[in-house]
Motif scaffolding. Sequence first.
Motif, PDB file in Angstrom:
ATOM      1  N   ILE A   2     -35.222 -20.417  29.152  1.00  6.22           N
ATOM      2  CA  ILE A   2     -35.959 -21.680  29.135  1.00  6.22           C
ATOM      3  C   ILE A   2     -35.891 -22.271  27.736  1.00  6.22           C
ATOM      4  O   ILE A   2     -35.760 -21.558  26.740  1.00  6.22           O
ATOM      5  N   TRP A   3     -35.981 -23.597  27.672  1.00  7.66           N
ATOM      6  CA  TRP A   3     -35.986 -24.306  26.387  1.00  7.66           C
ATOM      7  C   TRP A   3     -37.434 -24.527  25.968  1.00  7.66           C
ATOM      8  O   TRP A   3     -38.275 -24.987  26.764  1.00  7.66           O
ATOM      9  N   LEU A   4     -37.755 -24.203  24.697  1.00 11.67           N
ATOM     10  CA  LEU A   4     -39.084 -24.427  24.141  1.00 11.67           C
ATOM     11  C   LEU A   4     -39.007 -25.429  22.996  1.00 11.67           C
ATOM     12  O   LEU A   4     -38.051 -25.411  22.215  1.00 11.67           O
ATOM     13  N   TYR A   5     -40.029 -26.283  22.947  1.00  9.55           N
ATOM     14  CA  TYR A   5     -40.209 -27.163  21.794  1.00  9.55           C
ATOM     15  C   TYR A   5     -41.415 -26.641  21.035  1.00  9.55           C
ATOM     16  O   TYR A   5     -42.540 -26.626  21.544  1.00  9.55           O
ATOM     17  N   ASP A   6     -41.208 -26.164  19.819  1.00 13.46           N
ATOM     18  CA  ASP A   6     -42.215 -25.446  19.047  1.00 13.46           C
ATOM     19  C   ASP A   6     -42.599 -26.258  17.813  1.00 13.46           C
ATOM     20  O   ASP A   6     -41.741 -26.701  17.055  1.00 13.46           O
ATOM     21  N   THR A   7     -43.914 -26.449  17.641  1.00 15.73           N
ATOM     22  CA  THR A   7     -44.419 -27.090  16.424  1.00 15.73           C
ATOM     23  C   THR A   7     -45.501 -26.191  15.843  1.00 15.73           C
ATOM     24  O   THR A   7     -46.326 -25.632  16.583  1.00 15.73           O
ATOM     25  N   ALA A   8     -45.517 -26.030  14.539  1.00 19.72           N
ATOM     26  CA  ALA A   8     -46.498 -25.161  13.881  1.00 19.72           C
ATOM     27  C   ALA A   8     -46.774 -25.667  12.478  1.00 19.72           C
ATOM     28  O   ALA A   8     -45.919 -26.291  11.847  1.00 19.72           O
ATOM     29  N   THR A   9     -47.975 -25.364  12.026  1.00 16.17           N
ATOM     30  CA  THR A   9     -48.362 -25.694  10.646  1.00 16.17           C
ATOM     31  C   THR A   9     -48.820 -24.410   9.957  1.00 16.17           C
ATOM     32  O   THR A   9     -49.419 -23.527  10.596  1.00 16.17           O
ATOM     33  N   PRO A  10     -48.536 -24.275   8.685  1.00 17.46           N
ATOM     34  CA  PRO A  10     -48.951 -23.050   7.978  1.00 17.46           C
ATOM     35  C   PRO A  10     -50.455 -23.025   7.711  1.00 17.46           C
ATOM     36  O   PRO A  10     -51.092 -24.069   7.552  1.00 17.46           O
ATOM     37  N   SER A  11     -51.007 -21.806   7.703  1.00 14.82           N
ATOM     38  CA  SER A  11     -52.408 -21.609   7.299  1.00 14.82           C
ATOM     39  C   SER A  11     -52.412 -20.829   5.981  1.00 14.82           C
ATOM     40  O   SER A  11     -51.474 -20.076   5.687  1.00 14.82           O
ATOM     41  N   PHE A  12     -53.478 -21.001   5.196  1.00 15.92           N
ATOM     42  CA  PHE A  12     -53.505 -20.445   3.847  1.00 15.92           C
ATOM     43  C   PHE A  12     -54.751 -19.574   3.653  1.00 15.92           C
ATOM     44  O   PHE A  12     -55.814 -19.822   4.261  1.00 15.92           O
ATOM     45  N   ASP A  13     -54.619 -18.550   2.788  1.00 22.60           N
ATOM     46  CA  ASP A  13     -55.774 -17.719   2.445  1.00 22.60           C
ATOM     47  C   ASP A  13     -56.542 -18.370   1.290  1.00 22.60           C
ATOM     48  O   ASP A  13     -56.219 -19.490   0.856  1.00 22.60           O
ATOM     49  N   GLU A  14     -57.558 -17.671   0.792  1.00 20.15           N
ATOM     50  CA  GLU A  14     -58.403 -18.250  -0.252  1.00 20.15           C
ATOM     51  C   GLU A  14     -57.635 -18.527  -1.540  1.00 20.15           C
ATOM     52  O   GLU A  14     -57.993 -19.422  -2.312  1.00 20.15           O
ATOM     53  N   SER A  15     -56.553 -17.766  -1.765  1.00 21.75           N
ATOM     54  CA  SER A  15     -55.760 -17.974  -2.983  1.00 21.75           C
ATOM     55  C   SER A  15     -54.712 -19.077  -2.830  1.00 21.75           C
ATOM     56  O   SER A  15     -53.972 -19.371  -3.767  1.00 21.75           O
ATOM     57  N   GLY A  16     -54.650 -19.679  -1.618  1.00 23.19           N
ATOM     58  CA  GLY A  16     -53.674 -20.745  -1.381  1.00 23.19           C
ATOM     59  C   GLY A  16     -52.314 -20.245  -0.923  1.00 23.19           C
ATOM     60  O   GLY A  16     -51.368 -21.028  -0.795  1.00 23.19           O
ATOM     61  N   LYS A  17     -52.213 -18.964  -0.640  1.00 21.79           N
ATOM     62  CA  LYS A  17     -50.959 -18.385  -0.166  1.00 21.79           C
ATOM     63  C   LYS A  17     -50.907 -18.446   1.353  1.00 21.79           C
ATOM     64  O   LYS A  17     -51.921 -18.255   2.033  1.00 21.79           O
ATOM     65  N   ILE A  18     -49.705 -18.727   1.896  1.00 24.53           N
ATOM     66  CA  ILE A  18     -49.542 -18.804   3.352  1.00 24.53           C
ATOM     67  C   ILE A  18     -49.799 -17.432   3.956  1.00 24.53           C
ATOM     68  O   ILE A  18     -49.176 -16.429   3.568  1.00 24.53           O
ATOM     69  N   ASP A  19     -50.737 -17.395   4.901  1.00 22.38           N
ATOM     70  CA  ASP A  19     -51.014 -16.133   5.579  1.00 22.38           C
ATOM     71  C   ASP A  19     -50.638 -16.164   7.047  1.00 22.38           C
ATOM     72  O   ASP A  19     -50.913 -15.231   7.798  1.00 22.38           O
ATOM     73  N   GLY A  20     -50.029 -17.262   7.482  1.00 17.44           N
ATOM     74  CA  GLY A  20     -49.594 -17.342   8.877  1.00 17.44           C
ATOM     75  C   GLY A  20     -49.387 -18.777   9.317  1.00 17.44           C
ATOM     76  O   GLY A  20     -49.326 -19.711   8.493  1.00 17.44           O
ATOM     77  N   PHE A  21     -49.293 -18.920  10.649  1.00 14.21           N
ATOM     78  CA  PHE A  21     -49.046 -20.240  11.231  1.00 14.21           C
ATOM     79  C   PHE A  21     -49.900 -20.407  12.464  1.00 14.21           C
ATOM     80  O   PHE A  21     -50.203 -19.445  13.184  1.00 14.21           O
ATOM     81  N   VAL A  22     -50.287 -21.654  12.707  1.00 11.67           N
ATOM     82  CA  VAL A  22     -50.941 -22.037  13.954  1.00 11.67           C
ATOM     83  C   VAL A  22     -50.029 -23.057  14.628  1.00 11.67           C
ATOM     84  O   VAL A  22     -49.630 -24.046  13.999  1.00 11.67           O
ATOM     85  N   GLY A  23     -49.693 -22.779  15.871  1.00 12.34           N
ATOM     86  CA  GLY A  23     -48.744 -23.681  16.517  1.00 12.34           C
ATOM     87  C   GLY A  23     -48.877 -23.708  18.017  1.00 12.34           C
ATOM     88  O   GLY A  23     -49.736 -23.047  18.606  1.00 12.34           O
ATOM     89  N   ASN A  24     -48.027 -24.477  18.626  1.00  9.14           N
ATOM     90  CA  ASN A  24     -47.973 -24.545  20.084  1.00  9.14           C
ATOM     91  C   ASN A  24     -46.546 -24.815  20.505  1.00  9.14           C
ATOM     92  O   ASN A  24     -45.758 -25.421  19.758  1.00  9.14           O
ATOM     93  N   CYS A  25     -46.192 -24.357  21.679  1.00  5.75           N
ATOM     94  CA  CYS A  25     -44.847 -24.605  22.210  1.00  5.75           C
ATOM     95  C   CYS A  25     -44.963 -25.005  23.665  1.00  5.75           C
ATOM     96  O   CYS A  25     -45.862 -24.540  24.383  1.00  5.75           O
ATOM     97  N   ILE A  26     -44.075 -25.865  24.082  1.00  6.34           N
ATOM     98  CA  ILE A  26     -44.059 -26.335  25.470  1.00  6.34           C
ATOM     99  C   ILE A  26     -42.673 -26.106  26.055  1.00  6.34           C
ATOM    100  O   ILE A  26     -41.664 -26.055  25.344  1.00  6.34           O
ATOM    101  N   ASP A  27     -42.643 -25.961  27.369  1.00  4.76           N
ATOM    102  CA  ASP A  27     -41.388 -25.762  28.098  1.00  4.76           C
ATOM    103  C   ASP A  27     -40.732 -27.133  28.301  1.00  4.76           C
ATOM    104  O   ASP A  27     -41.280 -28.009  28.969  1.00  4.76           O
TER     105      ASP A  27
END
Length: 763
Positions: free
Chosen positions: A217-242
């Motif tokens: 299946i084809w997915l369209y994925d969009t995500a934005t980075p999340s940051f910890d208290e020091s401003g370092k990227i600690d992950g992503f929050v996103g969503n994908c659709i078929d």
Amino acid sequence: MDNLHVGVLLHDANGRLTGCNKSALQILGISKSELEKQNICAHSTFFLQEDGCPLPLTEQPLQRVLKTQKTIKDLVICWQRPKEHDLNWLLVSAAPCFDENGVLQQVICSFSDITSMKNAETELRRTKQRLDEILQLTPAVIYKCGAAPDYPITYITENCQQLLGYPADAFHKDSLFWSHHVHREDKERFLRDLALTEKRDLLSCEYRFISGNGDCIWLYDTATPSFDESGKIDGFVGNCIDITRLKLAEKTLKESEKRLRDLYDNAPDMYIILNLQGDILDFNKRCYNRLGYEYKSPGSASFVTIVHPDDSDRVNHLLRLIKQTGEISNIPEVRLMSKDGEIIWVSIEFSLFTDLDGTVQSIRLVCRDINQRRKLQDELARTQRLETAGRIAAQIGHDYNNLLAPLTAYPGLIRQEYPDNENLTPMLNEMESAARKIADINQQLLALGRRGHYSMEPIDLNEFILNTLALHPIPDEVIVKRTLAPELQLIKGGAAQLTRVLTNLINNAIEAMQNIGILTIKTEFVVKERSGTEGSPVENNEFVKLSIGDNGTGVKPVNISKIFEPFFTTKKIDKVRGSGLGLSVVHGIVEDHLGFIEVESTVGTGTTFHLYFPARPESEIIDNFYEDNVRGGTEHLLVVDDDSVQRRVTSQLLQRIGYTVNSVDSGEAAIQYCQRHDVDLLILDMIMEGIDGAETYRRILEFRPQQKAIIVSGYVISARAEQMLQMGAGQFVPKPITLKSIATATRKELDSTLFTQRTIGLG
């Protein structure tokens, strides 16, 4: 106790109310007397459980403490106010109090109003429930993942089972589960995009994912980075659709667009799209191939720039009318100019493209190439002009032939009459020379009218070319390059006429080169479809091709269609003299040989004429050989001709060599004469007033089946003459006649012992 914000109730060891504070009365919404009267904590039914059912008396805090003598903490119960019937949620604690002997003395109940907190919890629970429902119904899988290098899934909505085919636990247990199921052809790009997202604010990508049932299946994925208290990227929050259906639709659309573009580009017509200012927005490949222009950018060129200057005003007027009124009036035919300067006739159909509001967005043009049709129309018009000129020329030639008879015949008689008069010889020679030149011009007139005499015989074109070149004067500065095909098929032709063709084309080539250059002559056998619409049909498409070219000045494109017209010339009259019939005669002779001509010419480069003659090795020979020695006889001859000069000259020539000659002026008179007299030989003119020579001969054969005859005519051997030869006529003598030609044909036919009457009917 009255200053406490929590409600406090005091009970003795028997459960009787002994005291309360103000906060208790406010929270319970009851007066002290009512409280004392009802002793609600002892036996009230106003307490409810969290599920809304009445709280049993044994479960009430006071009763439980009295029974167990143990402290109860943070019991949540609901209190229904007696008057207002409002529900208040209470957080209740109860503790026993003992004396020094351990005897229960009283029970202290404290409580606080947690109604607002319970309502908030309820609303939060409802909100969470609604959110869960929304997440289950949304077409997107929402997730939260950690940072590089594994990007482990820390949260994923439950609808992943429905959309991706895997339960949420599968993503939680294996930190690489997601990347392992990205299609192998897309994985590298997927991970690269994730890495790049750490330097950007948003990830947006499309990739293929292997679902739980094994489908891709084809997915369209969009995500934005999340940051910890020091401003370092600690992950992503996103969503994908078929987007599988979208990709399939996109693929189908692209294939459809490709097919439509293929049809658009390879259509037989030229398609052009203009904006309202008349600038070219697009055109198909057919247009590019035909006109030779490159497509640069929309609106970079105006359509009028490729329209012939003589037609540009009409096109401009139409475009202005469309812009002002939105009305279309098609231009039937217009000329376009190709990149290399070729003029292309097209018929144009206009149509308008509008948006949903009906506003005109662009103008569509369908341009149909009608060059071939125009060429055929011009060819037909030229042919009609040639036929008109030919009919006039043929009539003049016929009259000339009759008038030339004394000039060609009498010099021979005068020599016989005065054999010793040397003073007459130069004058007679001059007369004969002038008569031959007039006869040659006359033959051109007859050839133009396609009425000249053709003595058809098998001809080896290679040998014929070599013999013609040997006799034709070629300037020293002209180099002749011959490429003659070996074992070339024979053609059927008239030697005199083909000599005229070769001579005219060679002379034209030499004149075009101004006596300095390269004359090319080439022969070859070709299989080719007949060009043009003229000429008689041939049995197959096998031709002997003769090409005669030069590297002279060339012919301008505007003059190509005119070069075969009578008296058309670009020569300066003070430099070259001629009849003005050269190429017209060439054209007529080639077509009389069932052939056709093609011309290639470039200004400044040269011109080549390609002549196509049907390959016919089985050609029939008509023998027109004339003996050197003139022999006469005493037989009875009848000359049939409607021209008095021709009758008189023919009769005198034949009488001079001993024949008994009578003459009549029509076919009808010849029939009557033959019914009364025996005639050894008929000398029949083909074309006469009344019935012609063939019909005359047919009627005479009905009552004299063995009647001998010869044909005398100034025209080509036509179908009527062929019929007459089929009926038994033995010879064909062209006009103007000479003593040698008429005497030889007469004697040969009279001496013939074989008479074969093949058919009498002319049907």
